[in-house]
Motif scaffolding. Structure first.
Motif, mmCIF file in Angstrom:
data_model
loop_
_atom_site.group_PDB
_atom_site.id
_atom_site.type_symbol
_atom_site.label_atom_id
_atom_site.label_comp_id
_atom_site.label_asym_id
_atom_site.label_seq_id
_atom_site.Cartn_x
_atom_site.Cartn_y
_atom_site.Cartn_z
ATOM 1 N N ARG A 98 -82.971 8.379 -84.453
ATOM 2 C CA ARG A 98 -83.254 9.310 -83.354
ATOM 3 C C ARG A 98 -83.596 10.697 -83.890
ATOM 4 O O ARG A 98 -84.535 11.347 -83.407
ATOM 5 C CB ARG A 98 -82.049 9.403 -82.402
ATOM 6 C CG ARG A 98 -82.296 10.343 -81.231
ATOM 7 C CD ARG A 98 -81.195 10.289 -80.207
ATOM 8 N NE ARG A 98 -79.952 10.872 -80.666
ATOM 9 C CZ ARG A 98 -78.927 11.154 -79.878
ATOM 10 N NH1 ARG A 98 -78.996 10.882 -78.580
ATOM 11 N NH2 ARG A 98 -77.823 11.671 -80.363
ATOM 12 N N THR A 99 -82.855 11.165 -84.890
ATOM 13 C CA THR A 99 -83.114 12.478 -85.474
ATOM 14 C C THR A 99 -84.503 12.536 -86.096
ATOM 15 O O THR A 99 -85.224 13.535 -85.945
ATOM 16 C CB THR A 99 -82.049 12.811 -86.542
ATOM 17 O OG1 THR A 99 -80.755 12.789 -85.940
ATOM 18 C CG2 THR A 99 -82.303 14.189 -87.148
ATOM 19 N N GLN A 100 -84.895 11.463 -86.784
ATOM 20 C CA GLN A 100 -86.222 11.415 -87.381
ATOM 21 C C GLN A 100 -87.306 11.491 -86.314
ATOM 22 O O GLN A 100 -88.315 12.195 -86.489
ATOM 23 C CB GLN A 100 -86.377 10.136 -88.204
ATOM 24 C CG GLN A 100 -85.567 10.132 -89.495
ATOM 25 C CD GLN A 100 -85.643 8.806 -90.225
ATOM 26 O OE1 GLN A 100 -85.886 7.759 -89.626
ATOM 27 N NE2 GLN A 100 -85.429 8.847 -91.530
ATOM 28 N N LYS A 101 -87.113 10.780 -85.210
ATOM 29 C CA LYS A 101 -88.089 10.824 -84.121
ATOM 30 C C LYS A 101 -88.182 12.229 -83.536
ATOM 31 O O LYS A 101 -89.277 12.718 -83.228
ATOM 32 C CB LYS A 101 -87.691 9.834 -83.021
ATOM 33 C CG LYS A 101 -87.672 8.372 -83.444
ATOM 34 C CD LYS A 101 -89.061 7.837 -83.663
ATOM 35 C CE LYS A 101 -89.027 6.347 -83.976
ATOM 36 N NZ LYS A 101 -90.377 5.796 -84.249
ATOM 37 N N GLU A 102 -87.024 12.891 -83.371
ATOM 38 C CA GLU A 102 -87.019 14.247 -82.824
ATOM 39 C C GLU A 102 -87.721 15.218 -83.769
ATOM 40 O O GLU A 102 -88.453 16.112 -83.329
ATOM 41 C CB GLU A 102 -85.582 14.699 -82.563
ATOM 42 C CG GLU A 102 -84.913 13.952 -81.415
ATOM 43 C CD GLU A 102 -83.435 14.296 -81.286
ATOM 44 O OE1 GLU A 102 -82.891 14.937 -82.221
ATOM 45 O OE2 GLU A 102 -82.825 13.917 -80.266
ATOM 46 N N LEU A 103 -87.482 15.055 -85.084
ATOM 47 C CA LEU A 103 -88.131 15.919 -86.066
ATOM 48 C C LEU A 103 -89.641 15.693 -86.086
ATOM 49 O O LEU A 103 -90.416 16.652 -86.214
ATOM 50 C CB LEU A 103 -87.548 15.669 -87.462
ATOM 51 C CG LEU A 103 -86.125 16.176 -87.696
ATOM 52 C CD1 LEU A 103 -85.627 15.734 -89.068
ATOM 53 C CD2 LEU A 103 -86.052 17.701 -87.577
#
Length: 409
Positions: free
Chosen positions: A172-177
């Protein structure tokens, strides 16, 4: 896949007390109906190996269905009605749900997957619990013969479930970044274009005046006017770009003793040439004694943005009034306001005034451009001081922005 064919009515399945919030978290992870991913497949296979089970699944519980993200010994990427899912019971618990023999459990003994192929007997599942305490699904292992997991195997199942959630969080963090990087790239392209255009105009005008201009006064006035307009655009864009950088990277207060009236006077001097050009008067009313403890630079940006905003939406003959008053002796509070007699703010723009919402951006009375960053920045820095900002406006009459900031102790 384990399904309960004798429970077709969703209302028969108990739901977590936080079901609506839990569902929001499920959607935030953006995992439903995605393609297989090796890291999850490997963890699910590991769960089967360490528990000596022939089958295992990573299941996500959606509104009315269970969707299988990864599986070992069974098919992945499938779903079933949530009312039929064994894992729908697992997410109700904080720990492991184990059924050593499904054929002897009143809830599941008549289920098709127990009485018929694939003749599941054993089930053990552990909820996929997020860091905020929401069970978004379950990791489960299954077998065709009754059995029980050892304490070590249950601990391993819990550990693997935790690792799955960690991988989901990283995903999820990678997608947000990635989304943030796309937004920043777009923003930089827009800024680059908007800065390059007026700068090119200034450079070409300077070159023309130096090498071509033959002394015609009217032509000179036109060129100087174009340079002035281009310069204003550059000042606006660069100021808002710097403001945006500060917003992204600086959330700390650096407290100092500030002479509020002197600081505001200095800011007004900066805007006086523009005010004279637009034939707008700026007046002040101060009731401040001594210094006041706050973040100097952030307060400058608060007042600067409000004055700039007032000028942007004012026309010839309008007046801007900046007021400041310090109330109290021990727990002092600073009250500031910036009022204008400009065009006011339409009602449909009020709700999104302090947010980065492009549909609420407006051009100034002389075509001034805004990226919509100023007022969100004002709100952020005021609230960082534990203060409050609000606005009163009347279309065609003007607007007043009120800022309240308690003194830092």
């Amino acid at each position: 896949m384990p399904v309960l064919t004798n429970h077709k009515n969703t209302s028969e399945i108990p739901l977590p007390d936080n079901e609506s919030e839990r569902q929001e978290i499920v959607e935030e992870y953006n995992i439903l109906d995605t393609l297989p991913e090796k890291e999850f497949d490997s963890l699910v296979e590991l769960a089967a190996i360490v528990t000596e089970s022939s089958m295992s699944q990573m299941n996500i519980l959606d509104h009315n269905r269970q969707w299988t993200k990864a599986a070992f010994g069974l098919e992945s990427g499938t779903d079933c009605d949530r009312s039929e899912a064994v894992c729908a019971h697992t997410i109700l618990a904080d720990e492991n749900l184990e059924i050593s023999d499904l054929s002897k459990d009143e809830r599941f003994k008549d289920a098709s997957f127990v009485s018929g192929a694939p003749h599941h007997k054993f089930y053990s599942g552990y909820p996929l619990k997020t860091k905020d305490g929401f069970n978004i699904g379950a990791l489960c292992v299954l077998d065709s013969t009754p059995k029980e997991l050892t304490a070590t195997q249950k601990k391993a199942l819990k550990t693997i479930a935790g690792e799955i959630v960690s991988r989901l969080e990283i995903r999820r963090t990678q997608k947000e970044l990635e989304e943030l990087n796309r937004e920043k790239d777009h923003f930089l392209r827009v800024v680059n274009h908007d800065i390059k255009s007026p700068l090119s105009g200034i450079i070409s005008s300077a070159n023309y005046l130096q090498n071509v201009w033959d002394g015609d006064r009217d032509e000179l006035n036109n060129i100087l006017s174009m340079i002035e307009i281009s310069g204003r655009k550059l000042v606006t864009y660069t100021a808002e770009l710097v403001s945006n950088s500060i917003e992204d990277g600086d959330s700390r207060l650096l407290i100092d003793e500030v002479q509020v009236d002197e600081l505001i006077h200095d800011l007004i001097l900066i805007y006086t040439p523009l005010a004279k050009t637009k034939q707008v008067d700026i007046t002040t009313q101060f009731k401040v004694n001594g210094s006041f403890r706050l973040d100097d630079e952030k307060f400058k940006l608060i007042i600067s943005n409000l004055i700039s905003n007032a000028l942007k939406f004012s026309s010839s003959g309008d007046t801007i009034t900046v007021e400041a008053e310090i109330i109290g002796t021990e727990n002092r509070v600073l009250y500031c306001s910036v009022s204008d007699t400009g065009i006011g703010i339409p009602e449909e723009h009020i709700t999104g005034l302090f947010t980065k919402n492009k549909k609420h951006q407006r051009m100034g009375t002389q075509g001034e451009i805004s990226t919509g960053l100023g007022l969100p920045l004002v709100k952020q820095f005021v609230e960082l001081h534990n203060g409050e900002v609000k606005v009163e406006t009347d279309v065609g009459v003007g607007s007043t922005f009120y800022v309240t900031i308690p003194e830092e102790q």
